[in-house]
Motif scaffolding. Structure first.
Motif, mmCIF file in Angstrom:
data_model
loop_
_atom_site.group_PDB
_atom_site.id
_atom_site.type_symbol
_atom_site.label_atom_id
_atom_site.label_comp_id
_atom_site.label_asym_id
_atom_site.label_seq_id
_atom_site.Cartn_x
_atom_site.Cartn_y
_atom_site.Cartn_z
ATOM 1 N N ASP A 1 0.725 -10.184 -11.286
ATOM 2 C CA ASP A 1 -0.726 -11.163 -11.730
ATOM 3 C C ASP A 1 -1.464 -10.904 -11.477
ATOM 4 N N GLY A 2 -2.871 -10.159 -12.018
ATOM 5 C CA GLY A 2 -4.530 -10.382 -11.247
ATOM 6 C C GLY A 2 -4.292 -8.628 -10.807
ATOM 7 N N PRO A 3 -5.719 -9.188 -10.079
ATOM 8 C CA PRO A 3 -6.035 -7.617 -9.043
ATOM 9 C C PRO A 3 -4.805 -7.998 -7.644
ATOM 10 N N SER A 4 -4.308 -6.919 -7.164
ATOM 11 C CA SER A 4 -3.710 -7.201 -5.705
ATOM 12 C C SER A 4 -4.277 -5.968 -4.867
ATOM 13 N N VAL A 5 -4.311 -6.041 -3.401
ATOM 14 C CA VAL A 5 -4.943 -5.121 -2.840
ATOM 15 C C VAL A 5 -3.411 -4.892 -2.234
ATOM 16 N N THR A 6 -4.116 -3.557 -0.825
ATOM 17 C CA THR A 6 -2.788 -2.913 -0.035
ATOM 18 C C THR A 6 -2.894 -3.707 1.339
ATOM 19 N N LEU A 7 -2.168 -3.874 1.693
ATOM 20 C CA LEU A 7 -1.858 -3.949 2.931
ATOM 21 C C LEU A 7 -1.606 -2.593 3.844
ATOM 22 N N PRO A 8 -1.541 -3.117 4.986
ATOM 23 C CA PRO A 8 -0.589 -2.500 6.153
ATOM 24 C C PRO A 8 0.630 -2.139 5.764
ATOM 25 N N ASN A 9 1.434 -1.965 6.298
ATOM 26 C CA ASN A 9 2.574 -1.584 6.260
ATOM 27 C C ASN A 9 3.324 -1.908 4.916
ATOM 28 N N GLY A 10 2.786 -1.391 3.891
ATOM 29 C CA GLY A 10 3.324 -1.630 2.615
ATOM 30 C C GLY A 10 3.251 -2.956 2.241
ATOM 31 N N TYR A 11 2.220 -3.517 2.770
ATOM 32 C CA TYR A 11 2.308 -5.155 2.527
ATOM 33 C C TYR A 11 1.246 -4.681 0.876
ATOM 34 N N ILE A 12 1.914 -5.482 -0.628
ATOM 35 C CA ILE A 12 1.037 -6.049 -0.798
ATOM 36 C C ILE A 12 0.108 -7.986 -1.425
ATOM 37 N N ALA A 13 -1.069 -8.322 -2.109
ATOM 38 C CA ALA A 13 -1.215 -8.911 -1.434
ATOM 39 C C ALA A 13 -2.285 -9.300 -3.492
ATOM 40 N N SER A 14 -1.884 -10.763 -3.537
ATOM 41 C CA SER A 14 -3.140 -10.907 -4.704
ATOM 42 C C SER A 14 -2.449 -12.584 -4.783
#
Length: 106
Positions: A1-14
């Motif tokens: 849902d909505g924009p997301s970004v890739t973080l270290p070690n395969g994590y994703i944040a929205s």
């Protein structure tokens, strides 16, 4: 849902999710978030789906160690700052989820 970004070690944040597709995730109303090296931290409010009331065990401050896949949820302010110090997180700045996502798009 909505924009997301890739973080270290395969994590994703929205704005309402931090996690990996193959593992544990934090879901909720993330009100502030920051990142230093491979540690993601901030504040979240999580509702219990069955009652719609705040889930006190998961709400509050959180720290996610993306290297060790460790989730520390429902921390008090004192526990939060103590654990950030223990993990040697010197830059403890947090942002709104919208600004965090904008700053970490790369």
């Amino acid at each position: 849902d909505g924009p997301s970004v890739t973080l270290p070690n395969g994590y994703i944040a929205s704005e309402s999710y931090i996690g990996r597709s193959d593992g544990r995730a934090l879901l909720g109303d993330i009100t502030e978030v920051g990142m230093s090296n491979q540690i993601v931290f901030g504040k979240v409010f999580v509702e219990r789906p069955e009652t719609g009331k705040v889930d006190a065990e998961k709400s509050g401050y959180f720290i996610i160690d993306t290297v060790n896949n460790q989730f520390h949820l429902g921390l008090s302010k004192e526990e939060y700052y103590g654990l950030l110090r223990e993990k040697e997180v010197h830059n403890q700045s947090t942002f709104s989820p919208e600004l965090f996502l904008t700053l970490h798009k790369w």
